[in-house]
Design a protein around this motif. Structure first.
Motif, PDB file in Angstrom:
ATOM      1  N   SER A 207       0.809  -1.521   0.286  1.00 28.85           N
ATOM      2  CA  SER A 207       0.009  -0.476   0.067  1.00 28.85           C
ATOM      3  C   SER A 207       0.831   1.120   0.173  1.00 28.85           C
ATOM      4  CB  SER A 207      -0.472  -0.150   0.807  1.00 28.85           C
ATOM      5  OG  SER A 207      -1.761  -1.128   0.897  1.00 28.85           O
TER       6      SER A 207
ATOM      7  N   TYR B 107      -4.940   6.644   3.806  1.00 30.84           N
ATOM      8  CA  TYR B 107      -5.265   6.679   4.798  1.00 30.84           C
ATOM      9  C   TYR B 107      -4.425   4.701   5.112  1.00 30.84           C
ATOM     10  CZ  TYR B 107      -7.394  10.993   5.440  1.00 30.84           C
ATOM     11  OH  TYR B 107      -7.537  12.310   5.979  1.00 30.84           O
ATOM     12  N   ARG B 108      -4.649   4.467   3.853  1.00 28.40           N
ATOM     13  CA  ARG B 108      -5.073   3.090   4.707  1.00 28.40           C
ATOM     14  C   ARG B 108      -3.669   2.942   5.094  1.00 28.40           C
ATOM     15  NH1 ARG B 108      -6.449  -1.865   3.091  1.00 28.40           N
ATOM     16  NH2 ARG B 108      -5.453  -3.957   2.100  1.00 28.40           N
TER      17      ARG B 108
ATOM     18  N   TRP C 238      -4.045   3.226   8.704  1.00 25.16           N
ATOM     19  CA  TRP C 238      -4.904   2.126   9.365  1.00 25.16           C
ATOM     20  C   TRP C 238      -3.933   0.901   9.348  1.00 25.16           C
ATOM     21  CZ3 TRP C 238      -7.111  -2.921   7.282  1.00 25.16           C
ATOM     22  CH2 TRP C 238      -7.748  -3.412   8.274  1.00 25.16           C
ATOM     23  N   GLN C 239      -3.287   0.288   8.545  1.00 23.74           N
ATOM     24  CA  GLN C 239      -2.147  -0.620   8.417  1.00 23.74           C
ATOM     25  C   GLN C 239      -1.660  -0.508   9.110  1.00 23.74           C
ATOM     26  OE1 GLN C 239      -1.427  -0.956   4.062  1.00 23.74           O
ATOM     27  NE2 GLN C 239      -2.459  -2.947   4.167  1.00 23.74           N
TER      28      GLN C 239
ATOM     29  N   LEU D 104      -5.107   5.441  -0.723  1.00 22.75           N
ATOM     30  CA  LEU D 104      -4.046   4.618   0.069  1.00 22.75           C
ATOM     31  C   LEU D 104      -3.138   4.950   1.240  1.00 22.75           C
ATOM     32  CD1 LEU D 104      -2.613   3.191  -3.705  1.00 22.75           C
ATOM     33  CD2 LEU D 104      -3.594   1.597  -1.872  1.00 22.75           C
TER      34      LEU D 104
END
Length: 500
Positions: free
Chosen positions: A236, A420-421, A424-425, A418
């Motif tokens: 990501s 923000y992903r 979060w990841q 991506l």
């Protein structure tokens, strides 16, 4: 739009395992521990990481809205043809077009309100003629009423409320992109997004290329394509960074051109252009003192069987003929004289590259070209500003321009999602460390910079804040808030320690 080896594109830690503790290295760090060697040149990396992280977290929602509304605006030419085909196109291409005087008379008969301010001949054989009227109630909103006339039959095919030639749909989408239909207050969102965009882009590029140069041995392929075999958060992060790399040039152009007509940064740009005399020369529209009142050529507008609503003197057909003879070819707009002492203005309106944007003043009685301003006469900065705005609006290179803008808008939207992903990841997932999102980079990174670098950076930031006021004020607000939160945290930490 990029990241570091131990920071996500947003600045959060980005190791393979979401439970790994952040570390420190020269490409960027999220470690809460200060470097052992104090102030070093590598102190730039954690500072850039923190700046990129918080700018992305706080400004990305505004950028996403700007990207999506801009994406909708790129389709305006096609949407106009779909929604307003009745007004913009003729049913059947006939033989010889009717005289412009007859077409304006037809428009006036259907719409006697207001006064004619300009006549726009068809740009293509199947296009209508546009007769633009100034109507008092619309003029207060800086809008006009445009009447569309079939050039072959002089039949009025409709009328629309327009803004600077834009249809109602185009105007609505433009306002949505610029201010979310919230007026002057809404303009702040787009200026805030455009002001921070170049900070995000340049900072992200430095972080990404600094990381890839260190860990990929400088291979160009690894700098321009996603990491091979990467999975999870690394994948990501890599996709986010590479998306930003490929659209970075377009984002910088959009940021710069968008700021030129913003509220506060736009005012600074206007001051700069004024100080440099970087505006296009003004066309002198004062009628010649020797302007002949002889109207014996049979082409005068007065005395016609129907009132065309045009001033006395040569007909618009004759004015156009004189302008064509003077070299003003292609699409043009004929502006009606403002009073008896003024001339007609004929301006080229071809905004496709290479542009044709010459202007000429034509005496309403003699047909003499009394003044002229060619595109070649424009100062370089005025040319760049005009071309940049047209590129930003998707009209400079036609369909190709629209496609590029759409790709940039989609790329920016994907890059934000991506980012923000990754955030979060990178969240801690252990039972004793659970959190919704990843940790933020440590505070106090500016203390790792060498004193000479700090001495240069502070005045530079102040200057940038003056040139881009919303950027400066929002950065100052963040620094104050961040300082207050750090102070509160230290006091909370010191309290239990003192009681122990």
């Amino acid at each position: 739009m990029s990241t570091t080896s131990d920071a996500s594109p947003n600045g959060a830690p980005a190791a393979d395992s979401p439970d790994e503790k952040p570390t420190s290295d020269r490409s960027g760090t999220t470690s809460s521990a200060a470097p052992a060697n104090g102030r070093t040149r590598s102190g730039w990396w954690p500072l850039l990481t923190r700046l990129h992280f918080y700018a992305g977290i706080l400004v990305a929602p505004f950028l996403l809205v700007a990207a999506l509304t801009g994406l909708a605006y790129t389709a305006v030419p096609q949407l106009d043809q779909l929604v307003y085909s009745q007004e913009l196109r003729v049913e059947e291409v006939g033989g010889t077009p009717k005289p412009l005087t007859e077409q304006t008379a037809s428009a006036r008969e259907a719409h006697p309100e207001g006064s004619i301010v300009s006549v726009i001949p068809p740009e293509a054989a199947d296009h209508t003629t546009k007769i633009v009227l100034s109507v008092p109630e619309l003029a207060e909103q800086d809008k006009q009423r445009t009447v569309y006339v079939d050039p072959y039959t002089a039949e009025v095919r409709g009328a629309l409320t327009t803004w600077s030639g834009s249809t109602p749909l185009a105007t609505w989408l433009d306002d949505l992109h610029r201010n979310l239909h919230l007026g002057e207050t809404g303009r702040l969102y787009s200026e805030l997004a455009a002001s921070w965009l170049w900070v995000l882009v340049l900072g992200g590029l430095l972080l990404w290329f600094g990381r890839r140069r260190t860990y990929a041995g400088g291979a160009k392929r690894d700098m321009l394509l996603p990491e091979r075999g990467a999975r999870g958060v690394r994948r990501s992060r890599s996709l986010h960074a590479i998306t930003g790399v490929w659209i970075s040039a377009g984002l910088l152009v959009l940021s710069a051109t968008g700021l030129t007509w913003s509220a506060y940064a736009g005012e600074r740009f206007t001051e700069l252009r004024t100080s440099l005399s970087a505006y296009a020369p003004e066309l002198d529209t004062t009628a010649s003192a020797e302007g002949s009142s002889d109207r014996s050529d049979g082409h005068e507008t007065g005395g016609n069987a129907v009132d065309s609503g045009l001033p006395q003197g040569l007909s618009p057909d004759r004015i156009l003929e004189k302008a064509r003879a003077a070299g003003l070819d292609g699409p043009v707009e004929l502006s009606v004289p403002a009073d008896e002492e003024s001339t007609w203005t004929v301006a080229q309106t071809d905004g496709l590259w290479p542009v044709r944007m010459d202007k000429a003043a034509v005496d309403p009685h003699s047909g003499e070209i009394t003044s002229r301003v060619d595109w070649a006469d424009h100062p370089v900065l005025a040319k760049l500003s005009s071309l940049g705005v047209r590129a930003h609006m998707g009209t400079l290179f036609g369909l190709a321009n629209q496609i590029v803008l759409a790709v940039i808008a989609l790329g920016l939207s994907v890059g934000i999602v991506l980012g923000y992903r990754v955030w979060w990841q990178r969240r801690p997932t252990r039972a004793d460390r659970r959190a919704l999102v990843g940790r933020a980079p440590a505070r106090g990174t500016w203390r790792h910079l060498p004193w000479p670098a700090l001495a240069v950076t502070v005045p530079l930031v102040v200057a940038v804040g003056w040139a881009f006021p919303l950027l400066g004020w929002s950065l100052l607000a963040f620094l104050v808030l961040d300082g207050v939160l750090a102070l509160v945290r230290r006091r909370r930490t010191a309290g239990p320690a003192a009681n122990a």
